[in-house]
Structure formats: C-alpha cells, structure tokens
Enzyme design. Sequence first.
Site, mmCIF file in Angstrom:
data_model
loop_
_atom_site.group_PDB
_atom_site.id
_atom_site.type_symbol
_atom_site.label_atom_id
_atom_site.label_comp_id
_atom_site.label_asym_id
_atom_site.label_seq_id
_atom_site.Cartn_x
_atom_site.Cartn_y
_atom_site.Cartn_z
ATOM 1 N N CYS A 318 0.835 -1.207 0.000
ATOM 2 C CA CYS A 318 0.000 0.000 0.000
ATOM 3 C C CYS A 318 0.873 1.263 0.000
ATOM 4 O O CYS A 318 1.474 1.584 -1.010
ATOM 5 C CB CYS A 318 -0.976 -0.042 1.171
ATOM 6 S SG CYS A 318 -2.419 1.029 0.932
ATOM 7 N N HIS A 402 -3.956 -5.048 -0.031
ATOM 8 C CA HIS A 402 -3.635 -5.662 1.255
ATOM 9 C C HIS A 402 -3.721 -7.185 1.184
ATOM 10 O O HIS A 402 -4.800 -7.759 1.337
ATOM 11 C CB HIS A 402 -4.579 -5.137 2.335
ATOM 12 C CG HIS A 402 -4.321 -3.719 2.708
ATOM 13 N ND1 HIS A 402 -3.531 -3.362 3.786
ATOM 14 C CD2 HIS A 402 -4.710 -2.551 2.132
ATOM 15 C CE1 HIS A 402 -3.459 -2.042 3.858
ATOM 16 N NE2 HIS A 402 -4.167 -1.529 2.862
ATOM 17 N N GLU A 404 -2.818 -9.213 3.387
ATOM 18 C CA GLU A 404 -3.192 -9.735 4.714
ATOM 19 C C GLU A 404 -4.683 -9.645 4.971
ATOM 20 O O GLU A 404 -5.192 -10.198 5.959
ATOM 21 C CB GLU A 404 -2.428 -8.963 5.800
ATOM 22 C CG GLU A 404 -3.034 -7.635 6.213
ATOM 23 C CD GLU A 404 -2.899 -6.508 5.194
ATOM 24 O OE1 GLU A 404 -3.495 -5.445 5.410
ATOM 25 O OE2 GLU A 404 -2.185 -6.693 4.184
#
Length: 430
Positions: A318, A402, A404
């Site tokens: 990001c 992202h 995750e």
Amino acid sequence: MAMATRTLGFVLPTSLSSQPSFDRRGGGFRVSVIRCSTSPLTFPTSGVVEKPWTSYNARLVLEDGSIWPAKSFGAPGTRIAELVFNTSLTGYQEILTDPSYAGQFVLMTNPQIGNTGVNPDDEESGQCFLTGLVIRNLSISTSNWRCTKTLADYLTERDIMGVYDLDTRAITRRLREDGSLIGVLSTEQSKTDDELLQMSRSWDIVGIDLISDVSCKSPYEWVDKTNAEWDFNTNSRDGKSYKVIAYDFGIKQNILRRLSSYGCQITVVPSTFPAAEALKMNPDGILFSNGPGDPSAVPYAVETVKELLGKVPVYGICMGHQLLGQALGGKTFKMKFGHHGGNHPVRNNRTGQVEISAQNHNYAVDPASLPGGVEVTHVNLNDGSCAGLSFPEMNVMSLQYHPEASPGPHDSDNAFREFIELMKRSKQSS
C-alpha cells in the site's frame, strides 16, 4: 423429552462463556440465546424500542455545499476530514482501527452496521485513527459470542464521532461521480451551516504528513499474542526463520501476524528510522508497510527507501508500494475517490489469475513514469491502475492492496510466501 430453555430479552454477560450444549440427562440440547449489549433494551408503552445509546442531532456538511442531516452516536463535537466510502460488508472494527484511515471520515456502504459489537481480537492497531464513521443504520441489538461492548460505547470511549440515519447510497454516488470530498461532522447546533461549509473549504488533506501521527515512536520486537485459530496456509512454510525489519508507516497487526506465521522474526521501527541503523541489524528483508495520506508528503521516507534499495530484499504494501514507486523514479497521483473495500478484482500479469483483494488507498503509482526494468505485476481490473510492482535487479516487490486482508478475502496471502522466497534466494546467492 428434554425441554429447551430460552433466555428472553438482552443479557449483559461479564463472560460470554454460555454456549448451546448437549444435555446428557435428557438426551437433547439445552439452548441459551445470548445477546451482548452494554445496556438492556426497554419497551415503553408506545411499543417502540428505545435505542441504547445517547443520540444528538448532527449534520454532515460537504465542501460541495450539500448538507446531510443525521443522528449521532459516539462522541459529540465538530470534526473535519476527507470523506471516503468503503464497500466492505463486514469488518467494521478492523476498518476503525486501520491507521491508513487517519484524517478521513469512512462511509460504510453496507446499510446495517454494529450488529456484532466489538471485541479485543479484531483490532488492527491499539486505537481508532479515523476521524468519524458515517452509516445508514446503527443496529439496535448486538449479537456475537466474542462481543465485549457495543459500537456506540466503543466510539464514545475513543472520542470518535459517528453519525447514522443518512442516505449513504446517495452520498456514495456523489463521491463516485465528483470524487472524494472534504466534510465537517458536527453536533453543535450553535454553528451555522455556512460556518461549517467554510470550515470544509478551508482545509485539505493533500500534502499533510499523517504518517508521523500513526507510526510507533521507538523500535520494538513484535510478539504474536493472537489465538492460533487465526493461522492458515501452514503447509506453505519451509521451517526456516527470517529476520525482517518492518517500517511502521501505519502498520496493521495482520501484516505482522502473517509474516510471523511464515517464520519471520520481526522488528518494527518508526517511519524516521535511519537506513544505516536498519542495515546494522543485518536483516534478511525489509517491509515497508501501509499508511495514511499522500506519499509525496513524506520525502524523508522516500529517501530512506532509496538508501535501502539493492541492499536487502524489500517488500512494500500500500503506502510502502507508493514509496517504492517514487524511490525507483516514478510518480504518484491522487485518485478520484480511491479504492476502499474488500471486493476489488486484481489480475496477476505473470499468471493471468484474478484475485479478489482488500484495498484502502487514495493514491496510485503512475506506471508510465517508471524506469525500464520495473515490471507492473498486478493490475486493478476496475480501472486499470497499477496494483503491483517488481524490480528483480534490486530484489524489490510490492502490492498496492492488502494481501493480509483483515477484513477481506485471502486470495493474495501467497504474496507473503513470495517475499519469503525472495529472501531465501538472496541468502543463498550471498
């Protein structure tokens, strides 16, 4: 025949250990229906359920001159921020505690928010960083076995404004057509609409260093204290340990959690941590994390990234991706309304596979500005924007989104394994 017991109304448990259980004496199930709420619902003679939170009349005033009457929950007052919309259907607590939302009001397009309350496990950082939450309906009841308090109580304790009873669909369409807007939330009736409008037109988020407000102040070793039930993809690991330095530009807990699950020993350092000091720690790799705001507002971070390029494998997520883009000689630009949500399709240009990704950013890297040798590895299929980079010559990889998740799909978790492989190859060749 066993009788089922039922708890009517709303119970205020100090422990949510009650679960549906098998009654061995009668051969059936004994069922308890539990609702977590910090205050019981009351049913006055009118038959209308009273809302278990303190509410004020409120307004959302946008810089385009539109005024949206609302009801408030959480903290009272007057706040100014950039308004963005998020299309995630779940995960509002992770969104509330994501440091990348610093300086912003977050409008949830899902019309019902607050159903599951909040709990300590789902936080992505130690506090709420967004300026305010804008929703259509705030759930009267809260029901989840992990719930410890309601959303309204949670925001009040953290001095975060929340408003509901707005036409969030109409506001979202306005943002989609006109772009992100600066707005003011206020419960102060003494302030006129014109005063609030002038406030919204006198502030801008562009060029503000928000990272310094959300980054840690000193280095620390990250220890995963999360329940093992969070873990997955355990069969992808090689059993080896890798030392990683994570630059905290507003890092989320699940990034650290995923790195740790792949065998990484992580030292988290502030955004201003000198590159020379990082190299003295002899890391196997360096992570540049997510974070809020404009990458051009933090030239010190870009310089740090430049100093580390080519020294050890690096991975940007990001904001880290945008800083890498600038450090490699590229440019970044502010998007019309950004990407915020858990349903963005991304194509992996190397494999042709499409991943559904979680995204949260208002800036992007201009691929046309990148020098030769830098490969655009991923593309957002909604608008064609750059979603990933690779520069093999310097052991660089990055993603605009992202991997995750938290909240969001796990399609991109394999990116952490790719970072492990990058560090592994680097160690073998050195």
